[in-house]
Scaffold this active site. Structure first.
Site, PDB file in Angstrom:
ATOM      1  N   SER A  29       0.756  -0.835  -0.251  1.00 31.97           N
ATOM      2  CA  SER A  29      -0.143   0.049   0.223  1.00 31.97           C
ATOM      3  C   SER A  29       0.536   1.165   0.345  1.00 31.97           C
ATOM      4  CB  SER A  29      -1.170   0.366   1.262  1.00 31.97           C
ATOM      5  OG  SER A  29      -2.032   1.010   0.548  1.00 31.97           O
ATOM      6  N   ASN A  30       0.150   2.394   0.031  1.00 25.86           N
ATOM      7  CA  ASN A  30       1.009   4.010   0.922  1.00 25.86           C
ATOM      8  C   ASN A  30       0.739   4.443   1.166  1.00 25.86           C
ATOM      9  OD1 ASN A  30      -1.066   5.541  -0.298  1.00 25.86           O
ATOM     10  ND2 ASN A  30      -0.570   3.916  -1.837  1.00 25.86           N
ATOM     11  N   PRO A  31       1.011   5.543   2.184  1.00 25.34           N
ATOM     12  CA  PRO A  31       0.654   6.628   2.991  1.00 25.34           C
ATOM     13  C   PRO A  31      -0.349   6.921   2.779  1.00 25.34           C
ATOM     14  CG  PRO A  31       2.977   7.187   2.393  1.00 25.34           C
ATOM     15  CD  PRO A  31       2.422   5.890   1.846  1.00 25.34           C
ATOM     16  N   SER A  32      -0.810   7.335   1.613  1.00 31.85           N
ATOM     17  CA  SER A  32      -1.853   7.867   1.569  1.00 31.85           C
ATOM     18  C   SER A  32      -3.404   7.866   2.904  1.00 31.85           C
ATOM     19  CB  SER A  32      -2.756   7.419   0.200  1.00 31.85           C
ATOM     20  OG  SER A  32      -4.008   8.263   0.234  1.00 31.85           O
ATOM     21  N   ALA A  96      -4.635   7.470  -4.195  1.00 33.61           N
ATOM     22  CA  ALA A  96      -3.390   7.013  -4.535  1.00 33.61           C
ATOM     23  C   ALA A  96      -3.492   5.931  -4.976  1.00 33.61           C
ATOM     24  CB  ALA A  96      -2.338   7.723  -3.232  1.00 33.61           C
TER      25      ALA A  96
END
Ligand code: C5P
Length: 220
Positions: A29-32, A96
């Protein structure tokens, strides 16, 4: 009193990250945080729009008054966006989206086998914005975001063209007080009409400014 210049407009906003699962408990995942998309959705609602928010998993409360659809993977977001965007006047892609997913998702938790390394195969997710751009009807407006670390304006402009967007909001992710998880943002907005503007402030203020630009460039 607030502007009500988006009354009658059907607007789709995507926000947050996606999760791409390797097995039932592990994902990429990503930190959005979803904050920018929430601000875009909330301000559109303030201005009278009929807003649907399609959101990836985040820990902050979605805005009041906005119809919310929860999704997890990029593929789920793709399906939801294509289904919802048919009748939409404006689609804003603030999510994102994970560019890659695991080619195979395991049904059971992967066990550690002490082999020192693990090779996995990733495959590309569909590009949601590009698909919306391809299917865009006359008069429909597509707004994208671009998180860039180098040649911010050049890269954003080429994405605007490639994905058939009408406006792109370029974010320098290396700048302070900007981007992922921050409460403030500092962006360059590029319209296909040639107009370029800078906006800075809380994500709410930036979102408000984005609607002012959409209004001036495409709706009046
Ligand atoms: O190519 P890049 O990911 O930088 O493009 C950013 C824009 O494209 C954002 O608006 C993002 O939401 C959208 N996007 C998408 N589907 C993807 C990747 C990006 O809709 N698979």
């Amino acid at each position: 009193s607030p502007k009500r210049d988006l009354i009658g407009k059907k607007i789709i906003v995507t926000s947050g990250p996606t999760r791409e699962f390797m097995d039932p408990v592990r994902f990429i995942s990503n930190p959005s945080s979803g904050k920018m998309g929430y601000a875009v959705a909330r301000t559109a609602w303030y201005r009278g729009a009929d807003v649907t928010l399609i959101k990836g998993p985040t820990y902050i409360e979605p805005p009041f008054g906005v119809r919310t659809i929860d999704v997890t993977t990029a593929q789920e977001m793709y399906d939801a966006v294509l289904k919802e965007s048919d009748g939409a006047d404006i689609v804003v892609k603030a999510a994102a989206v994970g560019d890659y997913r695991f080619a195979h998702t395991l049904d059971q938790k992967l066990k550690r086998e002490g082999r020192g390394r693990l090779e996995v195969i990733l495959e590309e997710n569909p590009d949601i914005a590009a698909e919306v751009g391809k299917r865009k009807r006359q008069g429909q407006i597509l707004v994208g975001f671009a998180a860039e670390s180098t040649e911010v304006v050049e890269n954003a402009l080429s994405k605007l063209n490639k994905k058939n967007m009408d406006m792109i909001v370029a974010n320098d992710i290396t700048a302070r007080g900007s981007g992922f998880e921050s409460d403030t943002n500092s962006v360059t907005v590029i319209c296909k009409t040639g107009r370029t503007s800078r906006l800075e402030g809380s994500k709410e203020e930036v979102a408000w400014g984005l609607w002012d630009i959409v209004e001036a460039e495409f709706l009046s």
